[in-house]
Write a protein that holds these residues in place. Structure first.
Motif, PDB file in Angstrom:
ATOM      1  N   ASP A  98       0.828  -1.193   0.000  1.00 41.89           N
ATOM      2  CA  ASP A  98       0.000   0.000   0.000  1.00 41.89           C
ATOM      3  C   ASP A  98       0.870   1.254   0.000  1.00 41.89           C
ATOM      4  O   ASP A  98       2.008   1.250   0.472  1.00 41.89           O
ATOM      5  N   GLY A  99       0.305   2.324  -0.547  1.00 37.43           N
ATOM      6  CA  GLY A  99       1.013   3.597  -0.586  1.00 37.43           C
ATOM      7  C   GLY A  99       0.111   4.638  -1.210  1.00 37.43           C
ATOM      8  O   GLY A  99      -0.927   4.291  -1.783  1.00 37.43           O
ATOM      9  N   PRO A 100       0.478   5.889  -1.129  1.00 39.54           N
ATOM     10  CA  PRO A 100      -0.411   6.921  -1.666  1.00 39.54           C
ATOM     11  C   PRO A 100      -0.431   6.925  -3.192  1.00 39.54           C
ATOM     12  O   PRO A 100       0.581   6.645  -3.831  1.00 39.54           O
ATOM     13  N   GLY A 101      -1.595   7.221  -3.754  1.00 38.07           N
ATOM     14  CA  GLY A 101      -1.678   7.498  -5.182  1.00 38.07           C
ATOM     15  C   GLY A 101      -1.924   6.310  -6.082  1.00 38.07           C
ATOM     16  O   GLY A 101      -1.965   6.452  -7.305  1.00 38.07           O
ATOM     17  N   VAL A 146      -4.701   4.281  -6.505  1.00 39.87           N
ATOM     18  CA  VAL A 146      -5.981   4.356  -7.208  1.00 39.87           C
ATOM     19  C   VAL A 146      -5.944   5.465  -8.248  1.00 39.87           C
ATOM     20  O   VAL A 146      -6.390   5.290  -9.389  1.00 39.87           O
ATOM     21  N   ALA A 147      -5.377   6.604  -7.860  1.00 35.07           N
ATOM     22  CA  ALA A 147      -5.297   7.725  -8.804  1.00 35.07           C
ATOM     23  C   ALA A 147      -4.476   7.343 -10.029  1.00 35.07           C
ATOM     24  O   ALA A 147      -4.873   7.610 -11.169  1.00 35.07           O
ATOM     25  N   SER A 193      -6.470   4.649 -12.198  1.00 33.23           N
ATOM     26  CA  SER A 193      -7.665   5.171 -12.869  1.00 33.23           C
ATOM     27  C   SER A 193      -7.290   6.243 -13.887  1.00 33.23           C
ATOM     28  O   SER A 193      -7.898   6.332 -14.959  1.00 33.23           O
ATOM     29  N   HIS A 194      -6.259   7.025 -13.556  1.00 30.24           N
ATOM     30  CA  HIS A 194      -5.782   8.021 -14.524  1.00 30.24           C
ATOM     31  C   HIS A 194      -5.234   7.318 -15.770  1.00 30.24           C
ATOM     32  O   HIS A 194      -5.553   7.701 -16.907  1.00 30.24           O
ATOM     33  N   GLN A 244     -11.559  -2.328  -4.082  1.00 30.20           N
ATOM     34  CA  GLN A 244     -10.225  -2.328  -3.518  1.00 30.20           C
ATOM     35  C   GLN A 244     -10.296  -2.684  -2.054  1.00 30.20           C
ATOM     36  O   GLN A 244     -11.352  -2.591  -1.426  1.00 30.20           O
ATOM     37  N   TYR A 245      -9.163  -3.100  -1.531  1.00 30.81           N
ATOM     38  CA  TYR A 245      -9.077  -3.430  -0.117  1.00 30.81           C
ATOM     39  C   TYR A 245      -7.648  -3.216   0.348  1.00 30.81           C
ATOM     40  O   TYR A 245      -6.703  -3.663  -0.312  1.00 30.81           O
ATOM     41  N   THR A 246      -7.508  -2.525   1.438  1.00 32.28           N
ATOM     42  CA  THR A 246      -6.191  -2.303   2.024  1.00 32.28           C
ATOM     43  C   THR A 246      -6.119  -3.069   3.324  1.00 32.28           C
ATOM     44  O   THR A 246      -6.936  -2.853   4.213  1.00 32.28           O
ATOM     45  N   MET A 247      -5.167  -3.987   3.404  1.00 36.34           N
ATOM     46  CA  MET A 247      -5.133  -4.889   4.553  1.00 36.34           C
ATOM     47  C   MET A 247      -4.904  -4.130   5.847  1.00 36.34           C
ATOM     48  O   MET A 247      -5.479  -4.432   6.867  1.00 36.34           O
ATOM     49  N   ASP A 248      -4.081  -3.111   5.789  1.00 36.39           N
ATOM     50  CA  ASP A 248      -3.809  -2.310   6.973  1.00 36.39           C
ATOM     51  C   ASP A 248      -3.310  -0.979   6.457  1.00 36.39           C
ATOM     52  O   ASP A 248      -2.321  -0.940   5.728  1.00 36.39           O
ATOM     53  N   PRO A 249      -3.941   0.114   6.800  1.00 37.66           N
ATOM     54  CA  PRO A 249      -3.539   1.398   6.211  1.00 37.66           C
ATOM     55  C   PRO A 249      -2.056   1.685   6.342  1.00 37.66           C
ATOM     56  O   PRO A 249      -1.457   2.281   5.463  1.00 37.66           O
ATOM     57  N   ALA A 254     -11.335   8.382 -12.218  1.00 34.76           N
ATOM     58  CA  ALA A 254     -10.032   9.003 -12.457  1.00 34.76           C
ATOM     59  C   ALA A 254     -10.013  10.436 -11.934  1.00 34.76           C
ATOM     60  O   ALA A 254      -9.057  10.852 -11.270  1.00 34.76           O
ATOM     61  N   SER A 282     -10.147  10.427  -7.947  1.00 33.56           N
ATOM     62  CA  SER A 282      -8.935   9.935  -7.296  1.00 33.56           C
ATOM     63  C   SER A 282      -7.741  10.836  -7.626  1.00 33.56           C
ATOM     64  O   SER A 282      -6.875  11.056  -6.765  1.00 33.56           O
ATOM     65  N   HIS A 283      -7.712  11.375  -8.821  1.00 30.10           N
ATOM     66  CA  HIS A 283      -6.655  12.325  -9.175  1.00 30.10           C
ATOM     67  C   HIS A 283      -6.751  13.584  -8.293  1.00 30.10           C
ATOM     68  O   HIS A 283      -5.744  14.051  -7.743  1.00 30.10           O
ATOM     69  N   HIS A 301      -5.559  12.798  -4.818  1.00 30.04           N
ATOM     70  CA  HIS A 301      -4.113  12.615  -4.790  1.00 30.04           C
ATOM     71  C   HIS A 301      -3.390  13.959  -4.873  1.00 30.04           C
ATOM     72  O   HIS A 301      -2.429  14.210  -4.139  1.00 30.04           O
ATOM     73  N   ASN A 334      -4.774  10.325   0.919  1.00 26.70           N
ATOM     74  CA  ASN A 334      -4.507   8.932   0.607  1.00 26.70           C
ATOM     75  C   ASN A 334      -5.797   8.126   0.769  1.00 26.70           C
ATOM     76  O   ASN A 334      -6.363   8.070   1.866  1.00 26.70           O
ATOM     77  N   GLN A 361     -10.193   3.478   1.512  1.00 26.67           N
ATOM     78  CA  GLN A 361     -11.237   2.551   1.074  1.00 26.67           C
ATOM     79  C   GLN A 361     -12.059   3.256   0.011  1.00 26.67           C
ATOM     80  O   GLN A 361     -12.372   4.438   0.141  1.00 26.67           O
TER      81      GLN A 361
END
Lengths: 297, 297, 297, 297
Positions: free
Chosen positions: B27-30, B32-33, B36-37, B51-56, C33, C36-37, C40, C45, C48
């Motif tokens: 996981d990390g920032p950006g 999804v952006a 999708s971009h 989507q699913y993040t196991m632990d932020p 897009a 999320s853009h 970001h 961040n 979910q």
């Protein structure tokens, strides 16, 4: 508080003349005929009857009968005495009890309150037809809450060193007329000595779908195994940890998105419902134990 | 037979331009952006995204995206090539596949037919969007039935002595373009060598609510333990018997009155439904595996 | 009492920087897009994200995003202002709220206490992340109980003649900062005038599996129809009696042996669980309403 | 085909001497005693007995008894004749049948095949203890499939104009020894004349959780109402459309993401399971009808 006082449900009928009989014996021809004939001869009217034969050929026979007998309080002793002949003929284990004589409960609890709160709520709502005689805890957390219902609360701390003495104190405060002990998330292992006093009369709620996840931290175990359904199990306590006869189980679907905290939250409601059902069935004489299994009528 | 021929469901839309993407990464920032971009820039329209993040904080990130891209068949290769940059930036495990390219299944079966019959019925009803390429069995029982659907049936007997050769023959008849192997009550243990070829691509149905009742005769185990609910579990096969990542489970209530034969009968329907759901989810790219658990979107 | 005081759950993380966004708009390319853009670019961040497209061709698009933004309290207003451009481009209905700002609840109750007791229990256990601002009742029964939690209790009797004035008094005591009203077995019909003030913000629990058994005495209706399963339904209140958007339903199996009293007893637990889930989902911004249906993420 | 031939289940015991008795009568003292005494006197051994009293004071009494009687085929007629005295004393509606005499089924089907396929599969697997005597359909779709089991298939088209004649033809092909008619998604309304011939002996599967969504297109109705759970209902057919006594129901959770096509797909499995259970219970003499409700033992 007003809410705590309404322990008489208006829709409960006068059941002064109702009794229940539980029978276990080796199967054989004529048992149902003999019992129903006996009751009919003594003026009883069968209201509900359930039976189960474990295996038609040479197995065990189990029966629960609910009946009305005019002037039960006067006639119960004679009925019991007369039934001895039938019982010995078929080698029966049996019991007979007036419905009006409520079972007496002792509830054991530690810090988690949800199962205790549920039992108290069902009891004050008139859904649990029993007397909650006392609560025993190794912590003080629930003292004020329990006492607000007018129920005695006995704080008996337990440590590894004091376990034996603590159990003796528990037996002392329980006394001699408690019918069943409910472990409502009581996080201490009960010793064989204690169990022996209350064989098939201690009900525990385990927070997993047994036999999966025996022992400690079952929700963490469930999370780590990645199960898609979690559950809870009410069972009689035996010397084998989480291994006693199962009374009731229920489950709920979970997903990968539920972490241990969420599993615990979902599980609390399953635990509450499962334990309350098991206690209700026990106090209504619906549960017979045979070896390590239950028959629930 | 007429019933076996209607494999095209009239309500399935033309999905020639639809594709699915599965992503696992730290996981990390950006993320999804960026994804999708990227898709938007390439003219794709996202139809469904999970989507699913196991632990932020420092955990794993999982994503499934379904999208439409005009002239997908022409543009898919370029899309894949261009995505490499995004994927490497976020250290992604990923896959991309056209919905119109059906997954190829090999079904393994022994003598119990119910799971195979269910898969064939769902397939001919258009509910299982896959090609059943072949059936492999260590018995001849289902040969005529399977072949009546026009599906090749390979009878490969297995004994303790011939296991290694039998598995090699199985690998040979399966060939190189099978996506997933379904063990539809195939009562043989798969060797580590075989599993290695199809890591997270062999789905087994175990006839218990795992992790309870691992191994043989789970219904007899359930009967002996006196459980009040039975279940079935679909999981990916790993080297640990009945220990692989769980895809789906379901359960049904039983009573003391249900003997082992009745548990088996009730269980057959649970097994059928659970296996069919797991296979459906797998072929629709809904299942991601991380260590010993699944994320099911 | 001690039990009532532990409203801070130790395992709740510091979520001062977490926010949630709900979006409904006509479907079209590039929405995911763009959103999320945008997030970001603003340093958020995504933790979910859920989305649903009612129909790929020309339908509605729904989205829920949970994200962390450093120094949220400082940056939230600017984020909202900046998002206007994105929102107007896609004709979005949207809302944005800080998770740390708890929703304020008003609970309406009559004489049946079980749903109120459940909500209070879940609240004090830390499972209901909201503030219970006040309780309104047309009866005095629950006054002492509610006030023992330190929650104001407003007794506002309602008769056919005084209904209009009573509702005005209710609106007065509620004031202007209540987010959602919970009808926890409040046995009065809400007027269109009142509903208009709280469109999609009044949650009712109906004691049947809607749309079966609309209106009064649903358990008696269920008994008379001889159903084998009963249920409960939480829904937003609209002008049509028991006809508003359904948030959650659940059911339980019953048998011919369960009379109306028993159905009510079983039903009380279903009602409690269903209402508590619906309220939890509402206060966690998981429910979007479109016409007469809900999307629950 | 081999699969179609294994209609003898190896684990079914020799039950040549087993019989079942169903009794409905006004409640009163001594019924259980009289019946069990009678059976015991005639040398029968009760294997299973269930009873239900609708209301202890002046209600109806229902009973199902399963018993073994040596040389049943020789003694059954005398047993029936002798029981007349008991039956008339208590004003009983009653029936007595040898378990070895399988019920004869006629299955009606239109184009949807899933319920028919399920019944045929359960029958060939030995789980449905009945004879499927014939299949009647207003379409030709299932002809080859049904005949591959060696079961006669009668194609009887039905139009608004020919309905009366068609029903007469149906009655003709059914003849006089069919015990029960199964409407396995037969999409025609049965006339009162036809129903009269088979009162409480026509089982229909309705694809909703009745009484919700009576009539046509119940999945579209469910989708439009936005329910969170869908179901199916097996019931005896009466003159009121989808209004007859309910035998069994089951449900499954759905979400906003499931469109009508998906609801139908999910529903097909519920329908299959619910209808198969209802038919099984009917042929095992487990269902008693009283007014518009069933007692299921």
């Amino acid at each position: 508080m007003e809410i705590h006082a309404k322990q008489v449900r208006p829709d409960v009928k006068n059941r002064a003349d109702r009794a229940r009989m539980l029978i276990s014996c080796p199967d054989g021809p004529g048992i149902v005929a003999a019992v129903s004939h006996f009751l009919h001869q003594h003026g009883a009217n069968i209201v509900q009857s359930d039976q189960y034969t474990m295996d038609p050929a040479g197995g065990m026979f189990f029966m629960r009968i609910e009946f009305d007998l005019p002037q039960l309080s006067v006639n119960l002793l004679k009925l019991e005495a007369d039934f001895e002949e039938v019982a010995s003929r078929f080698k029966m284990d049996w019991s007979l009890s007036a419905v009006s004589r409520k079972k007496k409960l002792a509830i054991f609890v530690s810090k988690e309150d949800h199962c205790l709160v549920e039992l108290l709520w069902q009891w004050q709502a008139g859904d649990l037809d029993a007397d909650i005689a006392l609560v025993v805890s190794n912590h003080l957390d629930m003292k004020d809450y329990v006492e607000s219902f007018g129920i005695p609360y006995h704080h008996i701390p337990v440590t590894a060193d004091t376990k034996k003495e603590a159990e003796q104190r528990q037996l002392d405060v329980i006394g001699n007329d408690i019918d069943v002990i409910i472990l409502a998330r009581y996080m201490q292992i009960i010793s064989p000595m204690f169990i022996e006093h209350y064989r098939n009369r201690i009900i525990n709620i385990h927070h997993s779908f047994l036999p999966a996840f025996v022992g400690g931290k079952p929700y963490a175990q469930a999370y780590n195994r990645g199960v898609k359904i979690i559950g809870a199990t009410a069972h009689y306590v035996t010397e084998e940890l989480d291994g006693g006869p199962i009374i009731e189980q229920d489950v709920q679907r979970v997903s990968h998105g539920d972490d241990v905290t969420e599993l615990k939250r979902i599980g609390r409601t399953i635990e509450r419902v499962v334990l309350a059902r098991a206690v209700k069935w026990h106090v209504e004489d619906r549960v017979l134990v045979h070896e390590n299994k239950t028959v629930v009528f």
